[in-house]
Motif scaffolding. Sequence first.
Motif, PDB file in Angstrom:
ATOM      1  N   THR A 259      84.133  56.126  -6.571  1.00 49.28           N
ATOM      2  CA  THR A 259      83.150  55.059  -6.381  1.00 49.28           C
ATOM      3  C   THR A 259      82.306  55.298  -5.142  1.00 49.28           C
ATOM      4  O   THR A 259      81.082  55.157  -5.174  1.00 49.28           O
ATOM      5  N   ASN A 260      82.946  55.668  -4.043  1.00 49.61           N
ATOM      6  CA  ASN A 260      82.210  55.909  -2.806  1.00 49.61           C
ATOM      7  C   ASN A 260      81.187  57.027  -2.969  1.00 49.61           C
ATOM      8  O   ASN A 260      80.061  56.935  -2.472  1.00 49.61           O
ATOM      9  N   PHE A 261      81.588  58.077  -3.658  1.00 47.98           N
ATOM     10  CA  PHE A 261      80.689  59.230  -3.814  1.00 47.98           C
ATOM     11  C   PHE A 261      79.395  58.825  -4.503  1.00 47.98           C
ATOM     12  O   PHE A 261      78.304  59.129  -4.021  1.00 47.98           O
ATOM     13  N   TYR A 262      79.520  58.128  -5.624  1.00 44.95           N
ATOM     14  CA  TYR A 262      78.322  57.789  -6.393  1.00 44.95           C
ATOM     15  C   TYR A 262      77.528  56.640  -5.756  1.00 44.95           C
ATOM     16  O   TYR A 262      76.297  56.678  -5.721  1.00 44.95           O
ATOM     17  N   SER A 263      78.203  55.642  -5.244  1.00 43.53           N
ATOM     18  CA  SER A 263      77.478  54.504  -4.676  1.00 43.53           C
ATOM     19  C   SER A 263      76.762  54.878  -3.384  1.00 43.53           C
ATOM     20  O   SER A 263      75.736  54.274  -3.043  1.00 43.53           O
TER      21      SER A 263
ATOM     22  N   ALA B 174      72.073  52.794  -9.153  1.00 39.40           N
ATOM     23  CA  ALA B 174      72.875  51.597  -9.473  1.00 39.40           C
ATOM     24  C   ALA B 174      73.538  51.087  -8.198  1.00 39.40           C
ATOM     25  O   ALA B 174      73.828  51.866  -7.284  1.00 39.40           O
ATOM     26  N   PRO B 175      73.808  49.776  -8.123  1.00 35.51           N
ATOM     27  CA  PRO B 175      74.564  49.228  -6.988  1.00 35.51           C
ATOM     28  C   PRO B 175      76.049  49.537  -7.167  1.00 35.51           C
ATOM     29  O   PRO B 175      76.464  50.082  -8.197  1.00 35.51           O
TER      30      PRO B 175
ATOM     31  N   ILE C 233      80.933  51.118 -10.534  1.00 39.44           N
ATOM     32  CA  ILE C 233      82.288  50.789 -10.986  1.00 39.44           C
ATOM     33  C   ILE C 233      82.291  50.568 -12.495  1.00 39.44           C
ATOM     34  O   ILE C 233      83.192  51.035 -13.209  1.00 39.44           O
ATOM     35  N   HIS C 234      81.269  49.865 -12.987  1.00 35.03           N
ATOM     36  CA  HIS C 234      81.145  49.637 -14.438  1.00 35.03           C
ATOM     37  C   HIS C 234      81.049  50.964 -15.186  1.00 35.03           C
ATOM     38  O   HIS C 234      81.701  51.159 -16.231  1.00 35.03           O
ATOM     39  N   ARG C 235      80.234  51.906 -14.687  1.00 32.09           N
ATOM     40  CA  ARG C 235      80.043  53.194 -15.364  1.00 32.09           C
ATOM     41  C   ARG C 235      81.339  54.003 -15.383  1.00 32.09           C
ATOM     42  O   ARG C 235      81.659  54.657 -16.390  1.00 32.09           O
ATOM     43  N   ILE C 236      82.080  53.967 -14.269  1.00 27.85           N
ATOM     44  CA  ILE C 236      83.343  54.718 -14.208  1.00 27.85           C
ATOM     45  C   ILE C 236      84.345  54.144 -15.210  1.00 27.85           C
ATOM     46  O   ILE C 236      84.964  54.880 -15.986  1.00 27.85           O
ATOM     47  N   ARG C 237      84.493  52.838 -15.203  1.00 20.90           N
ATOM     48  CA  ARG C 237      85.460  52.199 -16.126  1.00 20.90           C
ATOM     49  C   ARG C 237      85.025  52.349 -17.578  1.00 20.90           C
ATOM     50  O   ARG C 237      85.862  52.258 -18.486  1.00 20.90           O
ATOM     51  N   ASN C 238      83.733  52.583 -17.784  1.00 17.86           N
ATOM     52  CA  ASN C 238      83.220  52.772 -19.144  1.00 17.86           C
ATOM     53  C   ASN C 238      83.415  54.203 -19.651  1.00 17.86           C
ATOM     54  O   ASN C 238      83.032  54.529 -20.767  1.00 17.86           O
ATOM     55  N   GLY C 239      83.985  55.077 -18.810  1.00 20.20           N
ATOM     56  CA  GLY C 239      84.259  56.454 -19.223  1.00 20.20           C
ATOM     57  C   GLY C 239      83.048  57.368 -19.187  1.00 20.20           C
ATOM     58  O   GLY C 239      83.015  58.376 -19.906  1.00 20.20           O
ATOM     59  N   GLN C 240      82.077  57.059 -18.333  1.00 21.17           N
ATOM     60  CA  GLN C 240      80.851  57.846 -18.282  1.00 21.17           C
ATOM     61  C   GLN C 240      80.894  58.981 -17.261  1.00 21.17           C
ATOM     62  O   GLN C 240      79.917  59.717 -17.117  1.00 21.17           O
ATOM     63  N   ILE C 241      82.023  59.136 -16.562  1.00 18.69           N
ATOM     64  CA  ILE C 241      82.128  60.181 -15.540  1.00 18.69           C
ATOM     65  C   ILE C 241      83.367  61.024 -15.797  1.00 18.69           C
ATOM     66  O   ILE C 241      84.461  60.510 -16.065  1.00 18.69           O
ATOM     67  N   THR C 242      83.165  62.349 -15.715  1.00 17.58           N
ATOM     68  CA  THR C 242      84.283  63.278 -15.826  1.00 17.58           C
ATOM     69  C   THR C 242      84.464  64.004 -14.495  1.00 17.58           C
ATOM     70  O   THR C 242      83.495  64.263 -13.774  1.00 17.58           O
ATOM     71  N   VAL C 243      85.698  64.334 -14.185  1.00 16.09           N
ATOM     72  CA  VAL C 243      86.033  65.119 -12.998  1.00 16.09           C
ATOM     73  C   VAL C 243      86.797  66.344 -13.471  1.00 16.09           C
ATOM     74  O   VAL C 243      87.855  66.219 -14.089  1.00 16.09           O
ATOM     75  N   ASP C 244      86.210  67.497 -13.216  1.00 19.51           N
ATOM     76  CA  ASP C 244      86.805  68.763 -13.676  1.00 19.51           C
ATOM     77  C   ASP C 244      87.105  68.733 -15.178  1.00 19.51           C
ATOM     78  O   ASP C 244      88.162  69.191 -15.641  1.00 19.51           O
TER      79      ASP C 244
ATOM     80  N   VAL D  82      65.678  44.012  -9.753  1.00 16.67           N
ATOM     81  CA  VAL D  82      67.053  43.901  -9.277  1.00 16.67           C
ATOM     82  C   VAL D  82      68.010  43.588 -10.418  1.00 16.67           C
ATOM     83  O   VAL D  82      69.216  43.563 -10.226  1.00 16.67           O
ATOM     84  N   CYS D  83      67.496  43.319 -11.608  1.00 14.10           N
ATOM     85  CA  CYS D  83      68.371  43.055 -12.751  1.00 14.10           C
ATOM     86  C   CYS D  83      69.091  44.337 -13.161  1.00 14.10           C
ATOM     87  O   CYS D  83      68.600  45.439 -12.959  1.00 14.10           O
ATOM     88  N   PHE D  84      70.258  44.186 -13.766  1.00 12.96           N
ATOM     89  CA  PHE D  84      71.034  45.343 -14.179  1.00 12.96           C
ATOM     90  C   PHE D  84      70.717  45.734 -15.621  1.00 12.96           C
ATOM     91  O   PHE D  84      70.525  44.884 -16.484  1.00 12.96           O
ATOM     92  N   ALA D  85      70.677  47.031 -15.872  1.00 19.43           N
ATOM     93  CA  ALA D  85      70.527  47.525 -17.233  1.00 19.43           C
ATOM     94  C   ALA D  85      71.886  47.447 -17.926  1.00 19.43           C
ATOM     95  O   ALA D  85      72.904  47.127 -17.310  1.00 19.43           O
ATOM     96  N   TYR D  86      71.904  47.783 -19.215  1.00 15.62           N
ATOM     97  CA  TYR D  86      73.136  47.653 -19.990  1.00 15.62           C
ATOM     98  C   TYR D  86      74.240  48.574 -19.497  1.00 15.62           C
ATOM     99  O   TYR D  86      75.421  48.334 -19.734  1.00 15.62           O
ATOM    100  N   ASP D  87      73.901  49.661 -18.768  1.00 10.64           N
ATOM    101  CA  ASP D  87      74.931  50.598 -18.310  1.00 10.64           C
ATOM    102  C   ASP D  87      75.286  50.393 -16.838  1.00 10.64           C
ATOM    103  O   ASP D  87      75.946  51.225 -16.228  1.00 10.64           O
ATOM    104  N   GLY D  88      74.839  49.272 -16.237  1.00  8.32           N
ATOM    105  CA  GLY D  88      75.196  48.994 -14.855  1.00  8.32           C
ATOM    106  C   GLY D  88      74.162  49.420 -13.841  1.00  8.32           C
ATOM    107  O   GLY D  88      74.287  49.106 -12.658  1.00  8.32           O
ATOM    108  N   GLY D  89      73.126  50.156 -14.253  1.00  9.14           N
ATOM    109  CA  GLY D  89      72.101  50.610 -13.323  1.00  9.14           C
ATOM    110  C   GLY D  89      70.970  49.619 -13.205  1.00  9.14           C
ATOM    111  O   GLY D  89      70.975  48.554 -13.827  1.00  9.14           O
ATOM    112  N   TYR D  90      69.999  49.942 -12.374  1.00 11.13           N
ATOM    113  CA  TYR D  90      68.834  49.087 -12.220  1.00 11.13           C
ATOM    114  C   TYR D  90      67.894  49.249 -13.402  1.00 11.13           C
ATOM    115  O   TYR D  90      67.752  50.339 -13.958  1.00 11.13           O
TER     116      TYR D  90
END
Length: 388
Positions: free
Chosen positions: A46-50, A57-58, A63-74, A326-334
């Motif tokens: 979370t810290n890295f991306y935010s 995204a704020p 956090i929403h994107r990570i929990r949604n499975g949109q990020i892979t690590v290795d 400032v509104c959020f898009a459906y994937d958590g971003g601006y």
Amino acid sequence: MAAAAGETPPLQANYVFGRAWPDLNEGLSYTDTFRGADAETTATLTNFYSENYKSSAPLPGWIHRIRNGQITVDGQVVTDPDMILREGSKLVYHRLAWKEPFAPHLLQVLYEDDDMVALNKPSGLQVLPKGLFQQRTVLAQLQWKEWKMPPSSCSKRKNVQLHPVPVHRLGRGTSGLLLCAKTKLAKVQLASYFAEGAANAEKKRDGTEVGKERKISKFYRALVTGILEHNEDVVTQPIGLVHYPGVAEGLYVACSSGKPAMSKVCVLERLVHQNQTLVQVEIHSGRPHQIRIHLAYIGHPLVDDPLYGIGGQPKFHDLESTSTDVCFAYDGGYERPLQPVPGDCGYHLHAHWLVLSHPTTNKMLKITAPLPHILQTREEHCDPQVDT
């Protein structure tokens, strides 16, 4: 619409192709490698991306994107926002598919041979992926089309690529002639022609020797506001970048510290009753928005250009509509503006014709794109001229 002087006829010409756009594109992937400041430093996903991508995204959005499975690590999907990153870990953020703004999809082929193809690009279609337009581009249509080459060509020639690629750009709102290379050799050669034009523009800021010994010459048709006093004018105003709200990389404007640019403007018809002038512009360099900026710089912006005003500077009266919401898009971003660059369509500019030395035969070739009705002179309205 296209003809070659002393050349064999093109493979095909004057046909239209294009596949209708899917409702959603395929999304995007952004790759990073985590580098810690030192061995004792720890960082969560979370810290890295935010911290590194605040404009996307704020903190709650990431956090929403990570929990949604949109990020892979290795290579593994990670849904824990507090995962501790290791030095050298490969991070990939998968942006969800989205519906891109409207764009036309049909392209007319003006000229085609074994080495290159020339297209008539409609206004409103982007050439290469950028911003909101990642799929609805000329490049995508070129990749989707099945290009056929003569069997003899495939067996005898090397460096034949499967799909043509553009060798220069036209603004999204600019229509007309777009050159694409079919082979690696043609791509390198054509790219060198354009690079040579930019280099010559720097050497000839005073307008001398314009057009001498050039491998390619491009001519545009434009409708400008006001009545030009002189029949010809050479504009050598440099073009550079300035900060502009909603445009991450900045906006190109007339700027003394910018890169050299040269445009030769010739009056075709003065429309006194409309307070407009129809002009032909030959460009000796290919800076972004060059013609729009140069014509505005000399006091004659393109008719209906919503972005550039007199002096070649942007109009700052409508910044609120271009700022990030400032509104959020459906994937958590601006939420993003509907247009990637404010005022990138609506003006009257058309890449009309060009003359070039063929990339493999060196014979001179002229290709012409048909003019929109509004950019024709009175004589052309009565008796259109077509190259033969």
